[in-house]
Design a protein around this motif. Structure first.
Motif, PDB file in Angstrom:
ATOM      1  N   SER A   1       0.331 -21.932  61.844  1.00  0.00           N
ATOM      2  CA  SER A   1      -0.475 -22.330  60.689  1.00  0.00           C
ATOM      3  C   SER A   1       0.322 -23.053  59.618  1.00  0.00           C
ATOM      4  N   ALA A   2       1.646 -22.952  59.649  1.00  0.00           N
ATOM      5  CA  ALA A   2       2.477 -23.593  58.620  1.00  0.00           C
ATOM      6  C   ALA A   2       2.365 -25.114  58.654  1.00  0.00           C
ATOM      7  N   TRP A   3       1.877 -25.673  59.779  1.00  0.00           N
ATOM      8  CA  TRP A   3       1.866 -27.123  59.937  1.00  0.00           C
ATOM      9  C   TRP A   3       0.462 -27.657  60.120  1.00  0.00           C
ATOM     10  N   ALA A   4       0.298 -28.953  59.829  1.00  0.00           N
ATOM     11  CA  ALA A   4      -0.951 -29.638  60.102  1.00  0.00           C
ATOM     12  C   ALA A   4      -1.135 -29.767  61.617  1.00  0.00           C
ATOM     13  N   ARG A   5      -2.333 -30.126  62.026  1.00  0.00           N
ATOM     14  CA  ARG A   5      -2.678 -30.100  63.441  1.00  0.00           C
ATOM     15  C   ARG A   5      -1.782 -30.973  64.331  1.00  0.00           C
ATOM     16  N   PRO A   6      -1.419 -32.215  63.928  1.00  0.00           N
ATOM     17  CA  PRO A   6      -0.531 -32.993  64.813  1.00  0.00           C
ATOM     18  C   PRO A   6       0.807 -32.293  65.036  1.00  0.00           C
ATOM     19  N   ALA A   7       1.347 -31.693  63.987  1.00  0.00           N
ATOM     20  CA  ALA A   7       2.631 -31.009  64.113  1.00  0.00           C
ATOM     21  C   ALA A   7       2.507 -29.740  64.954  1.00  0.00           C
ATOM     22  N   GLN A   8       1.379 -29.060  64.857  1.00  0.00           N
ATOM     23  CA  GLN A   8       1.160 -27.887  65.711  1.00  0.00           C
ATOM     24  C   GLN A   8       1.251 -28.275  67.182  1.00  0.00           C
ATOM     25  N   ALA A   9       0.558 -29.369  67.536  1.00  0.00           N
ATOM     26  CA  ALA A   9       0.564 -29.821  68.929  1.00  0.00           C
ATOM     27  C   ALA A   9       1.956 -30.272  69.360  1.00  0.00           C
ATOM     28  N   ALA A  10       2.672 -30.941  68.460  1.00  0.00           N
ATOM     29  CA  ALA A  10       4.006 -31.440  68.794  1.00  0.00           C
ATOM     30  C   ALA A  10       4.970 -30.288  69.042  1.00  0.00           C
ATOM     31  N   GLU A  11       4.933 -29.282  68.197  1.00  0.00           N
ATOM     32  CA  GLU A  11       5.853 -28.152  68.361  1.00  0.00           C
ATOM     33  C   GLU A  11       5.589 -27.418  69.661  1.00  0.00           C
ATOM     34  N   LEU A  12       4.320 -27.212  70.000  1.00  0.00           N
ATOM     35  CA  LEU A  12       3.996 -26.540  71.253  1.00  0.00           C
ATOM     36  C   LEU A  12       4.417 -27.387  72.451  1.00  0.00           C
ATOM     37  N   ALA A  13       4.344 -28.708  72.320  1.00  0.00           N
ATOM     38  CA  ALA A  13       4.778 -29.577  73.411  1.00  0.00           C
ATOM     39  C   ALA A  13       6.283 -29.456  73.649  1.00  0.00           C
ATOM     40  N   VAL A  14       7.056 -29.352  72.575  1.00  0.00           N
ATOM     41  CA  VAL A  14       8.501 -29.174  72.721  1.00  0.00           C
ATOM     42  C   VAL A  14       8.807 -27.826  73.358  1.00  0.00           C
ATOM     43  N   ARG A  15       8.053 -26.805  72.973  1.00  0.00           N
ATOM     44  CA  ARG A  15       8.254 -25.494  73.611  1.00  0.00           C
ATOM     45  C   ARG A  15       7.957 -25.572  75.103  1.00  0.00           C
ATOM     46  N   ALA A  16       6.903 -26.279  75.467  1.00  0.00           N
ATOM     47  CA  ALA A  16       6.568 -26.416  76.877  1.00  0.00           C
ATOM     48  C   ALA A  16       7.653 -27.191  77.629  1.00  0.00           C
ATOM     49  N   LEU A  17       8.230 -28.202  76.983  1.00  0.00           N
ATOM     50  CA  LEU A  17       9.263 -29.024  77.609  1.00  0.00           C
ATOM     51  C   LEU A  17      10.561 -28.254  77.805  1.00  0.00           C
ATOM     52  N   THR A  18      10.936 -27.470  76.811  1.00  0.00           N
ATOM     53  CA  THR A  18      12.249 -26.824  76.809  1.00  0.00           C
ATOM     54  C   THR A  18      12.227 -25.363  77.230  1.00  0.00           C
ATOM     55  N   GLY A  19      11.064 -24.726  77.202  1.00  0.00           N
ATOM     56  CA  GLY A  19      10.997 -23.297  77.483  1.00  0.00           C
ATOM     57  C   GLY A  19      11.471 -22.442  76.325  1.00  0.00           C
ATOM     58  N   GLU A  20      11.641 -23.047  75.147  1.00  0.00           N
ATOM     59  CA  GLU A  20      12.116 -22.304  73.983  1.00  0.00           C
ATOM     60  C   GLU A  20      11.065 -21.277  73.529  1.00  0.00           C
ATOM     61  N   GLU A  21      11.501 -20.006  73.338  1.00  0.00           N
ATOM     62  CA  GLU A  21      10.595 -18.936  72.921  1.00  0.00           C
ATOM     63  C   GLU A  21      10.896 -18.423  71.522  1.00  0.00           C
ATOM     64  N   GLY A  22      12.064 -18.727  70.975  1.00  0.00           N
ATOM     65  CA  GLY A  22      12.441 -18.179  69.678  1.00  0.00           C
ATOM     66  C   GLY A  22      11.479 -18.616  68.583  1.00  0.00           C
ATOM     67  N   ALA A  23      10.969 -17.654  67.837  1.00  0.00           N
ATOM     68  CA  ALA A  23       9.969 -17.973  66.818  1.00  0.00           C
ATOM     69  C   ALA A  23      10.507 -18.924  65.764  1.00  0.00           C
ATOM     70  N   ASP A  24      11.760 -18.753  65.398  1.00  0.00           N
ATOM     71  CA  ASP A  24      12.336 -19.566  64.337  1.00  0.00           C
ATOM     72  C   ASP A  24      13.276 -20.643  64.855  1.00  0.00           C
ATOM     73  N   ALA A  25      13.253 -20.896  66.155  1.00  0.00           N
ATOM     74  CA  ALA A  25      14.165 -21.896  66.734  1.00  0.00           C
ATOM     75  C   ALA A  25      13.740 -23.317  66.412  1.00  0.00           C
ATOM     76  N   LEU A  26      12.437 -23.548  66.259  1.00  0.00           N
ATOM     77  CA  LEU A  26      11.932 -24.913  66.063  1.00  0.00           C
ATOM     78  C   LEU A  26      11.308 -25.077  64.683  1.00  0.00           C
ATOM     79  N   ASP A  27      11.466 -26.274  64.144  1.00  0.00           N
ATOM     80  CA  ASP A  27      10.854 -26.614  62.865  1.00  0.00           C
ATOM     81  C   ASP A  27      10.354 -28.052  62.953  1.00  0.00           C
ATOM     82  N   VAL A  28       9.510 -28.433  62.040  1.00  0.00           N
ATOM     83  CA  VAL A  28       9.017 -29.799  61.942  1.00  0.00           C
ATOM     84  C   VAL A  28       9.645 -30.432  60.708  1.00  0.00           C
ATOM     85  N   SER A  29      10.437 -31.469  60.919  1.00  0.00           N
ATOM     86  CA  SER A  29      11.157 -32.081  59.804  1.00  0.00           C
ATOM     87  C   SER A  29      10.475 -33.317  59.248  1.00  0.00           C
TER      88      SER A  29
END
Length: 306
Positions: free
Chosen positions: A216-244
């Motif tokens: 919820s911290a991000w607008a909808r495009p950023a929400q989709a982008a962050e989840l796409a990076v998680r899918a690409l990398t397999g990253e699970e850490g809650a605080d590992a990714l941010d939108v800059s």
């Protein structure tokens, strides 16, 4: 019986990039029945509810009512109410809790500061289980009652979780919907086993992406982008990714397009191109409403930055 949730499920409408946006959630306990606009149509004083809506507008604070799962007697008016404030920004997520006898006292809060992540000493730090908030407001949409209430009851009966019913977290057609705090990830078409998995991960500082609508911290495009990076990398850490950063691009008259920069705590970053599409065929966004083609966030390109 045809419902908006049934239509969305049968059409396999994507969940990514559909979460309600709020950097900070302010949750106020209010037992009893809720109306369509719960802050002004419940046992909460309507003038107080209206004033809280106005005070939080434009502050990145989203306010909602909560109650414990179970029967909700029409006459029940609590002497004290539990409140939670939860900030969801990566690396700075927290939950504060307090009890108030008069919700009007919340109008003294600095909502701009709260939205920016400064709790100002509100209440005390919450150290319990992650909060599981299930939308159950049938006056808002019948799917939330038909699907959300049984889920909330099942989770409560199983024990070991901090479960609350909540008035509205958006996306009726994805019912049952769930918000997990402190990280602020929303889920759709939730089942009890999936919720338990998401809560177990949250206890460990991880994120489950199955059924996830976004943070919820991000607008909808950023929400989709962050989840796409998680899918690409397999990253699970809650605080590992941010939108800059999020840049708008595309030609006039074309579908809206954004280039979102997603960064990793280890220094890596990705540029994710997200385009707004239209879900087809048309379907109701809420029960009883005319069918429409809701906007969807489609990731069309992703690559390491630089």
């Amino acid at each position: 019986m045809s419902t908006c949730a049934t239509a969305s499920r049968l059409l396999a409408e994507p969940l990514s990039g559909t979460a309600a946006t709020a950097r900070t959630w302010l949750l106020v306990e209010q037992p009893g029945p809720w109306g369509d606009r719960a802050l002004t149509t419940s046992h909460l004083d309507p003038a107080t509810g209206r004033a809280l809506e106005e005070a939080t507008a434009g502050t990145d604070v989203r306010i909602a009512l909560i109650r414990r799962p179970g029967r909700h007697a029409d006459c029940h008016r609590p002497g004290t109410r539990r409140i939670f404030a939860a900030h969801t920004a990566p690396g700075r997520s927290w939950i504060r809790t307090a009890e108030v006898t008069d919700p009007a006292l919340l109008l003294d809060l600095d909502f701009a500061a709260l939205g920016a992540g400064d709790h100002g000493g509100l209440g005390e730090a919450y150290e319990g289980e992650p909060l599981a908030l299930v939308c159950t407001n049938g006056k808002r949409d019948r799917c939330c009652a038909l699907l959300g209430r049984p889920l909330a009851a099942e989770l409560t009966a199983a024990g070991g979780t901090e479960v609350w019913e909540v008035t509205h977290i958006g996306g009726h057609r994805f019912a049952p919907t769930l918000l997990v705090l402190p990280y602020g990830y929303s889920y759709g078409r939730a089942t009890a086993p999936a919720v338990k998995e998401a809560l177990e991960a949250a206890r460990e500082g991880r994120i489950v992406t199955a059924g996830c609508r976004g943070r919820s911290a991000w607008a909808r495009p950023a929400q989709a982008a962050e989840l796409a990076v998680r899918a690409l990398t397999g990253e699970e850490g809650a605080d590992a990714l941010d939108v800059s950063g999020t840049d708008t691009s595309g030609n006039p008259g074309a579908a809206p397009r954004w280039t979102v920069t997603v960064t990793h705590a280890d220094g890596r970053s990705w540029r994710v191109v997200v385009e707004q599409g239209a879900a087809a065929p048309a379907r109701p966004e809420s029960c009883g409403r005319a069918p429409v083609s809701p906007g969807r966030m489609d990731v069309v390109h992703i690559a390491p930055a630089g």
